[in-house]
Design a protein around this motif. Structure first.
Motif, PDB file in Angstrom:
ATOM      1  N   UNK A 331      33.670  51.625  -0.436  1.00  0.00           N
ATOM      2  CA  UNK A 331      32.220  51.818  -0.312  1.00  0.00           C
ATOM      3  C   UNK A 331      31.568  51.770  -1.681  1.00  0.00           C
ATOM      4  N   UNK A 332      30.400  51.178  -1.715  1.00  0.00           N
ATOM      5  CA  UNK A 332      29.631  51.144  -2.951  1.00  0.00           C
ATOM      6  C   UNK A 332      29.121  52.546  -3.233  1.00  0.00           C
ATOM      7  N   UNK A 333      29.051  52.889  -4.525  1.00  0.00           N
ATOM      8  CA  UNK A 333      28.550  54.195  -4.924  1.00  0.00           C
ATOM      9  C   UNK A 333      27.143  54.401  -4.367  1.00  0.00           C
ATOM     10  N   UNK A 334      26.972  55.465  -3.594  1.00  0.00           N
ATOM     11  CA  UNK A 334      25.651  55.753  -3.050  1.00  0.00           C
ATOM     12  C   UNK A 334      25.406  55.141  -1.696  1.00  0.00           C
ATOM     13  N   UNK A 335      26.355  54.332  -1.194  1.00  0.00           N
ATOM     14  CA  UNK A 335      26.135  53.707   0.104  1.00  0.00           C
ATOM     15  C   UNK A 335      26.172  54.772   1.198  1.00  0.00           C
TER      16      UNK A 335
ATOM     17  N   UNK B 262      24.019  61.246  -4.160  1.00  0.00           N
ATOM     18  CA  UNK B 262      24.225  59.819  -4.411  1.00  0.00           C
ATOM     19  C   UNK B 262      22.966  59.084  -3.994  1.00  0.00           C
ATOM     20  N   UNK B 263      22.426  58.309  -4.900  1.00  0.00           N
ATOM     21  CA  UNK B 263      21.205  57.560  -4.587  1.00  0.00           C
ATOM     22  C   UNK B 263      21.598  56.215  -3.997  1.00  0.00           C
ATOM     23  N   UNK B 264      21.324  55.983  -2.704  1.00  0.00           N
ATOM     24  CA  UNK B 264      21.622  54.670  -2.137  1.00  0.00           C
ATOM     25  C   UNK B 264      20.689  53.616  -2.720  1.00  0.00           C
ATOM     26  N   UNK B 390      29.964  51.960 -10.118  1.00  0.00           N
ATOM     27  CA  UNK B 390      29.234  51.724  -8.884  1.00  0.00           C
ATOM     28  C   UNK B 390      30.183  51.473  -7.709  1.00  0.00           C
ATOM     29  N   UNK B 391      31.487  51.535  -7.957  1.00  0.00           N
ATOM     30  CA  UNK B 391      32.441  51.329  -6.867  1.00  0.00           C
ATOM     31  C   UNK B 391      32.473  49.895  -6.371  1.00  0.00           C
TER      32      UNK B 391
END
Lengths: 355, 547
Positions: A331-335, B262-264, B390-391
């Motif tokens: 998962x993307x950070x913040x998703x 976490x800010x999407x 950012x993963x």
């Protein structure tokens, strides 16, 4: 070369460094191997290294790639050493060269060189040779081979006759034969003892070689060359299936410890299945990859017709790697957990083009 | 000061801080250069409009260009002098762009104009946030950390979301840069006043000053300054030391570190009940509201291959060459970086001026920036994915960007890339990953613009088709109606007139001539546009009628 745009800093690291660390990590295993099974291995490493560098240089030159630059990444040497370690030490020289040819030329360079090969080159070499030359690939020496270095080299180069007496069945072979012939042994361990194949906790002699591989693998983990996912998943899955079979019928199936420390299990878990190019790259993908390789290796070595299953299990998992990676993306950070899948521009364009 | 749990974000890298060259050098003013070049582009958003003329004398702090629109900030004179030119000059940009600038020749007096601090003539009662926003916009306050986003815009809260945490970003996570460090050490009292002002204005439940653990002196100075103010405790303002992992100062990562939120993508910090300002921005806000001083200078760290590294208070518009000369840049330097080494850019032209976002100048030399090995093939070692804060999967994005399959790259979340440079930094194959991503993003942007233009063109075309169709139906209806009327009229005429025969030949001729003349006149009036035929057709029944 200086970068034109940010970032301008770069960690002093290289592919060459990673590959050299892998070579260093193989050294303990090689030393134990040499001590217990004779010095023929050193000749094999030499033949494999020289032919690997030769084929690599030739193909790079033909492909118009910078030969010296690419050769110095030492990836060909890693492949060569793995071939030398997985082939029987007294194999004739041409068998090793054929293996190296298939690994470097066919499996690696013809697919586009370093980073492009879908299959593990060293395992391609093993698979090709064990199918084409099954007898030669099954001649393993017993522990304590006491031939002088000169005579061993002569056997490899075909200057002395190959003596069947020099080789014996491997521990894995012995239990497979026992399983196949369906002979009723009241204890598998006793059988191995009779044939003088059982050491302290696994195959005689091999237990120490594999322990040395394990040490080298831990070194790679500490140095950050590999991640824990593949080895851990490999060992856990192989132990699990071995444990289940052993639990069901301990007189016919060997215990998990025996399987982990026999044959190529440790080499496979830390040095072969961890190949970044042909394996999975996502963390979850690596776990599935390692688990699959461990499971298949056990099934092939116990129920299949080859002495060991590492090569085929790794090659089969190599085929699944791209698909596994596709479905295991992190998962993307913040998703948000329920974020809708983003449609890409091309899909949008297509949608609007069709009336 | 209560200890609160910190969250550690994924990835990130440990960098050599390289701050020791300039961190012990006190802030010193750069001697006022003779000539200042002030680009109008000093913030994100629209350009301010110049309100001065060439030849006009201006005072220090006088407004030169007024903000246009909401996302825009005014520009002021950094010193007293004469406007020499308003025109295009090279600005600090990686491709050496020229852009509209105002050129001031300093008169050397550095005389302030009238200053009207907001807090001086405001009553002690609470200030209206909108007044403060308008005031800050007129004082040219923008994000001084490098993003140069107009600060007044960030004072708007998301409707219905109370501000939980006000973050003051003193992380300064890029190597070499020490300007915020020095600012916090030397001007902590002003920063604290600014934080209290913002916290009260925004009704923040708590405020956090985030400082990386490699700046203990700055943290100590800020703590001392907070302890000296009673309002600091009342407003729950505290200093939090965060681990020095690059990019700890990046907005999303900092918010996560401090709050665990976490800010999407596409969600702005206020919607999460968080707002973030750089320390230098808070200082600028306080300078504006308390002293009436607009943003006319900034602190620039000058370091790298220079004889006299330090932290200089540089008037806006001073050239990079002025600063480098003062810092005794060594002649063998091969270029100058603006901003940090991870996200800054290489300057092609040293005449370019220092703007509000230029926090650091680094004279480059192989000693500080060893040459990078040539690019070699990717072996999917995933070091980049492990480093990405950012993963993301940079190796996948690289693969598709390189193949120019940008849609696939986008599907691997290319647009989430913050271009922090961690992946390029760790890549053993020396692949310039971020450069590939910038290229891919640009290609996607271009494709999107093209598609938008094509959409507009198609819409216009379709509307034209529709209009032509509509006119055609209208015309047919009209014709049918006219034909009906005429037949009715003829019937009526036939019914009540035999004397139609009486019309003599001369009268008939005259009527026809008049009709022809009238039609010709109408034609000339309508001209030759696409409607001409329609008009003619529409006129035809009338013609017949009158004839």
């Amino acid at each position: 070369m200086n970068p034109f745009s940010a970032p301008y800093l770069h960690r002093p690291t290289s592919v060459n460094r990673s590959m050299n660390l892998v070579l260093v990590a193989l050294l303990p295993g090689i030393l134990v191997y040499l001590t217990l099974f004779g010095s023929a291995l050193i000749v094999q490493i030499f033949i494999a290294s020289v032919s690997a560098l030769f084929f690599e240089a030739l193909l790079l030159y033909w492909r118009g790639r910078p030969v010296r630059e690419r050769l110095s990444d030492h990836s060909a040497l890693v492949t060569a050493w793995l071939i030398a370690l997985t082939f029987p030490p007294l194999s004739p020289w041409w068998l090793t060269v054929i293996g190296v040819f298939f690994a470097i030329v066919v499996a690696k360079q013809l697919y586009g060189g370093l980073g492009q090969n879908p299959f593990n080159p060293a395992m391609i070499a093993f698979a090709v040779c064990i199918i084409a030359f099954p007898a030669l690939m099954s001649q393993w020496p017993a522990q304590g081979l006491n031939l002088p270095f000169r005579e061993q080299a002569e056997i490899i180069f075909g200057l002395a006759p190959r003596l069947d007496a020099l080789t014996s069945a491997t521990p894995l072979d012995a239990i497979k034969t026992a399983l196949k012939t369906d002979a009723l042994y009241d204890n598998l361990q006793k059988l191995l003892m009779n044939q003088n194949l059982y050491g302290t906790f696994a195959g005689r002699g091999w237990e120490w070689v594999t322990t040395a591989y394990l040490c080298g693998g831990v070194f790679l983990l500490i140095m950050g060359v590999i991640t824990w996912h593949v080895p851990v998943a490999f060992i856990v899955s192989m132990s699990a299936i071995a444990f289940i079979c052993w639990l069901i019928e301990p007189s016919r199936f060997a215990n998990p410890l025996f399987h982990l420390f026999s044959g190529g299990a440790m080499l496979g878990a830390f040095f072969i299945a961890t190949d970044p190019v042909s394996g999975c790259a996502t963390p979850r993908g690596k776990l599935i990859f390692g688990a699959g390789a461990g499971l298949l290796a056990y099934l092939i070595r116990v129920f299949g017709s080859f002495p060991d299953g590492i090569a085929f299990s790794v090659l089969i998992m190599n085929m699944t790697a791209p698909l596994l990676d596709l479905y295991c993306q992190p998962k993307v950070f913040g998703a948000l957990p329920s974020m809708p899948v983003k449609k890409d521009l091309a899909a949008k364009v297509k949608e609007e083009e069709s009336p | 000061m209560s200890k609160k749990k910190l969250f550690s974000f994924l990835g990130g890298i440990k960098l050599a801080h390289r701050k020791e060259y300039s961190s012990e050098k006190a802030i010193a003013p750069l001697p006022m250069p003779k000539k200042l070049i002030l680009p109008l582009r000093q913030s994100a958003g629209s350009l301010p409009a110049p309100i001065v003329q060439v030849g006009e004398k201006v005072n220090k702090g006088q407004c030169l260009a007024a903000a246009e629109g909401w996302i825009s900030a005014s520009l002021h004179a950094p010193t007293s002098g004469t406007i020499r030119d308003i025109g295009d000059y090279p600005i600090a940009h990686p491709s050496g762009l020229v852009a509209p600038c105002i050129v001031i020749e300093a008169d050397g007096e550095d005389a302030w104009g009238e200053r009207q601090p907001l807090l001086e003539h405001a009553d002690s009662e609470r200030l209206d946030p909108e007044t403060v926003q308008r005031y800050l916009q007129s004082m040219g306050v923008v994000g001084m950390g490098g993003a140069v986003f107009p600060s007044h815009v960030k004072l708007s809260k998301a409707p219905g979301v109370p501000l939980e945490t006000l973050i003051v970003n003193g992380a300064e996570c890029e190597p070499f840069i020490t300007c915020d460090d020095r600012l916090m050490r030397e001007r902590a009292a002003e920063i604290v006043s600014g934080i209290i002002f913002l916290a009260e204005l925004l009704e923040a439940k708590e405020s956090v000053v985030a400082i990386e653990d490699n700046k203990p002196e700055a943290a100590a100075a800020m703590r001392a300054a907070l302890a000296a103010r009673l309002e600091a405790t009342a407003n729950h303002i505290r200093v939090v030391v965060i681990p020095a992992v690059y990019p700890a100062g990046s907005l999303k990562q900092l918010i996560y570190t401090l709050t665990g939120k976490r800010a999407p993508a596409g969600v702005l910090p206020p919607q999460l009940g968080v707002q973030c300002f750089n320390t230098a921005t808070v200082y600028a806000i306080w300078q504006a509201v308390a002293r009436g001083e607009p943003v006319i200078s900034r602190i620039v760290t000058v370091t790298g291959n220079v004889g006299r590294p330090g932290n200089l208070e540089v008037p806006l518009g001073a050239s990079v060459a002025d600063v480098l000369q003062y810092a005794e840049a060594r002649p063998e330097s091969d270029g100058c970086l603006v901003g940090g080494p991870m996200m800054g850019f290489l300057l092609p032209d040293y005449d370019a001026p220092i703007g509000k976002g230029a926090n650091c100048l680094i004279a480059r030399s192989p000693q500080f920036f060893p040459h990078k090995a040539p690019e070699s093939p990717c072996i999917r070692c995933t070091n980049c994915a492990q480093a990405c804060p950012q993963g993301l999967l940079p190796y996948e994005m690289y693969w598709w960007s390189r193949a120019r399959d940008f849609a696939k790259a986008e599907r691997h979340n290319l647009q989430e890339c913050i271009e922090c440079g961690c992946c390029s930094y760790v890549c053993p194959s020396s692949i310039p990953l971020v450069q590939y991503f910038r290229f891919a993003k640009d290609a996607l942007r271009t494709a999107a613009t093209k598609k938008e233009m094509a959409d507009q063109a198609r819409e216009r075309f379709e509307f034209r088709q529709f209009r032509a169709e509509r006119e055609k139906t209208e015309r047919t209806q009209k014709l049918a109606q006219a034909a009906k009327q005429q037949s009715a009229k003829l019937a009526a005429e036939n019914a009540n007139a035999a004397p139609a025969e009486d019309l003599d030949e001369t009268r008939k001729q005259a009527l026809i001539a008049a009709a022809i003349e009238r039609v010709a006149g109408e034609r000339a009036k309508v001209g030759c546009d696409e409607g001409a035929n329609a008009t003619e057709a529409a006129l035809a029944p009338n013609h017949g009628n009158s004839a």
